[in-house]
Design an enzyme around this catalytic site. Structure first.
Site: not given
Length: 698
Positions: A281, A340, A342, A434
């Site tokens: 994104d 995610d 990281d 979430d």
């Protein structure tokens, strides 16, 4: 005849010499003994000679010990002085820069009303100026002989004092005392008692969770996949290898995209049974180009990986995931794993999580634990590690074992796609997508499993600015969600106990009550009781119970015990941000809808990836390694345009002076524990307000 001594003879030296070794920067004494018997001439009797030898030996030893102690003390003083000079220079730089959190960025202007942003700060400033005025008033009264120890006031003496014996100041102060006794102390004491009750309820909840974790460890309880699922994995590619979709949502995260893509591409799963979606994104063209190039390189290596970029970037992460799930080929996959940008899963991640689904048709989610590559980077990351260690090992594990429900952590988890579809899919209505999907899945009867022994490495925010924005989102989102899903919880067909657990424990107690009483009790009521001593907080509320709760919180991270006091103080300091976020989410203020991607440092991108790739011997390599220097140079050029800065946080700074003012007032009432708590808590707010706890930008 007196005995003879050969002073110059080497053979007559029977003592042990003094040996001092230099260990930079301090000295350490390896062996210390006195001089030999020939060091002093004495022709007296043998007994007298022995006593003198012993006395001289002890004197020499004492001299060396004192010298070494003095040197060590001087080294400590030098270190303290150096630290104070460094701290002073950092404070000077911070004040000289003049950058504060009141300044609005482009993102702030889009997401937050400046009037709403400063309202909370104005409220704190009013309390600060009022406390400064009252402190001056109380000091003047103290020197005129008004010595009151809270909460015992000699009201009879005050009322019986003839007016003629009072000057104007005494008259004003006596009226102030009567006013606060009659009108201010009762409501303040009532509010204090209410917060104490909430504090005790939350402490009991924390204690029950800790006991549940202790029971799990004692009985060695943990989720175990069925034996046939494990056997199928060991049988090769003909075993239990369902179709798995892996998604990596990211947005302008150029520091860490390489490590996550490489780690996911090295997952040990048949290539024909896995598809990796890189959901980018990013609105920065250079970042998009770098990520797309990385995906192309892994495609050339044979990885089954796709690059997706949305033109219309609505809904933040939830919108990104929702768009990806609408692809036509998703219907061919049974499970979806989410990481995610990281996060770095180990190669056996899917083999340790997916087998739990076999034979458990009502299992919707398998969540893994996070571990942190930079937990020892600075004080801020150490304190975060304490909090998250308790969250995963105690909260998530206990809820997963005993009630099969907990909040999805947004990453490092595997979902059954049918559970997502049955629950309505990803929704963009809050900033905690979430938690939203987890609540809706639980209301539809799906169960969750938490694996405490399966870890996925990730990165903690190293700057206070990044951590503050992250915590704001994590505490405003649940209040948004609570308002939206409360009717659905009430109408659902789950048991009364599960409704109680979700409404009272999950939302009210842990998301609303905790930040409310933390801020109100320790940052507002406690300072006010110093100026209105007729209302009081017991010492066990101020010291003993918080210390006990901090001890329980730190148990899952035993190496962090030296930081128990900074942890206690920092948690109270963070209550300002959490309280502000909770109010924003509950009343739908502008900042409740703010989404800022947590800044990453990418400290683990080289070393961890290289060690990971070395383990793979079959046409697996870090394809971006030859271009690593060029990529770093381009990233550094972009970062120079957006330099990091430490800021001054005005709310925390105002509260620091409020608490320090209250601590000065507590000296007049000789309240020992209250004084020390307010003093150290005020210093904690001061350090955080000057942005001295996290990453320091030179």
């Amino acid at each position: 005849m007196a005995p003879s001594f050969d002073w110059w003879a080497k053979g007559s030296h029977r003592g042990t010499p003094v040996v001092v070794k230099m260990e930079n920067p301090n000295w350490s004494m390896v062996e210390l003994e006195g001089p030999s018997e020939g060091d002093f001439l004495n022709t007296d009797s043998p007994s007298r000679l022995g006593r003198d030898k012993s006395r001289n030996k002890n004197a020499k030893q004492l001299t060396w010990v004192l010298i070494l102690k003095a040197h060590k003390a001087a080294g400590c003083l030098t270190s303290i002085a150096t630290a104070m000079v460094t701290l002073g220079s950092a404070i000077k730089r911070r004040i000289h820069s003049g950058r504060t959190d009141i300044e609005t960025t482009d993102i702030d202007r889009e997401n937050e009303n400046p009037t709403v942003k400063t309202r909370f700060y104005t409220f704190i400033k009013i309390f600060l100026w009022l406390s400064v005025f009252l402190l001056g008033f109380e000091v003047a009264a103290y020197f005129k002989g008004w010595h009151f120890g809270a909460p015992h006031l000699q009201l009879q003496y005050l009322l019986a004092m003839p007016f003629g014996f009072q000057d104007i100041f005494d008259s004003l102060y006596s009226q102030w005392v009567l006013f606060r006794v009659e009108y201010l102390a009762p409501p303040l004491q009532f509010l204090a008692n209410a917060c104490i009750v909430l504090f005790l309820i939350q402490s009991i909840d924390r204690l029950v969770l800790s006991l549940g974790c202790f029971w799990i460890r004692l009985k060695n309880i943990k989720p175990v996949p069925k034996q046939d699922a494990v056997a199928d994995l060991e049988s090769g590619e003909n075993g239990f290898f369902p179709m798995v979709l892996v998604q990596i949502p990211m947005c302008n995260e150029k520091e860490v995209y390489q490590q996550s893509i490489a780690a996911v591409c090295n997952l040990d799963w048949p290539k024909s049974k896995i598809l990796i979606q890189v959901l980018d994104d990013s609105d920065d063209p250079s970042t998009r180009l770098l990520i797309k190039e990385e995906v192309n390189k892994w495609q050339q290596e044979g990885a089954h990986i796709l690059y997706r970029h949305r033109v219309i970037r609505d809904g933040y992460k939830a919108g990104n995931l929702k768009s990806a799930m609408n692809c036509s080929y998703v219907k061919d996959y049974e499970f979806v794993a989410i990481f995610d940008a990281d996060f770095q899963p180990t190669p056996d991640f899917l083999k340790r999580t997916v087998p739990h689904f076999k034979g458990n048709e009502d299992l919707g989610l398998v969540q893994a634990r996070w571990s942190f590559v930079n937990k020892d980077e600075n004080l801020l990351t150490r304190l975060q590690n304490i909090n998250l260690a308790f969250h995963f090992e105690v909260e998530q594990q206990v809820n997963g074992i005993f009630i099969n429900f907990f909040g999805f952590n947004g990453t490092a988890g595997v979902w059954r796609i049918k559970a997502l579809e049955d629950s309505g899919g990803w929704l963009e209505r809050t900033t905690v997508e979430d938690m939203d999907i987890a609540v809706r899945a639980h209301l539809h009867g799906w169960k969750f499993i938490f694996l405490n022994d399966v870890e996925c490495q990730c990165e903690l925010p190293e700057s206070y600015e990044a951590y503050r924005k992250q915590q704001h989102r994590w505490h405003s989102g649940p209040m948004q969600l609570f308002r939206l899903c409360l009717p659905a919880i009430i109408r659902s067909k789950i048991s009364i106990w599960k409704k109680f657990n979700m409404v009272f424990l999950l939302f009210l107690l842990r998301k609303l009550i905790l930040p409310f009483y933390s801020f109100t009790l320790f940052c507002i009521i406690l300072p006010m009781t110093m100026f209105i001593p007729e209302a009081e907080l017991p010492a066990w509320v101020v010291c003993y119970i918080p210390a006990t709760m901090s001890f329980l919180n730190i148990l899952p991270a035993p190496k962090s015990f030296p930081f128990i006091v900074p942890y206690l103080l920092f948690e109270n300091t963070m209550s300002v941000t959490k309280f502000n976020a909770m109010i924003s989410g509950l009343f739908q203020l502008g900042s409740a809808y703010e989404w800022v991607v947590t800044k990453k440092s990418g400290r683990s991108s080289e070393g961890d990836l290289l060690s990971l790739v070395k383990k793979e011997t079959k046409h697996q390599r870090l394809s971006s390694e030859p271009n690593l220097g060029e990529l770093k140079e381009e990233i550094m050029q972009q970062d120079q345009k957006k330099k990091k800065h430490n800021r001054i946080y005005m709310k925390e700074l105002a509260l620091a002076f409020l608490l320090l003012t209250a601590s000065a007032r507590s000296l007049l009432s000789a309240q020992g524990i209250h004084f020390y708590f307010l003093l150290f808590q005020g210093i904690s707010f001061l350090l955080v307000g000057l942005d001295l706890v996290g990453e320091q930008v030179q």
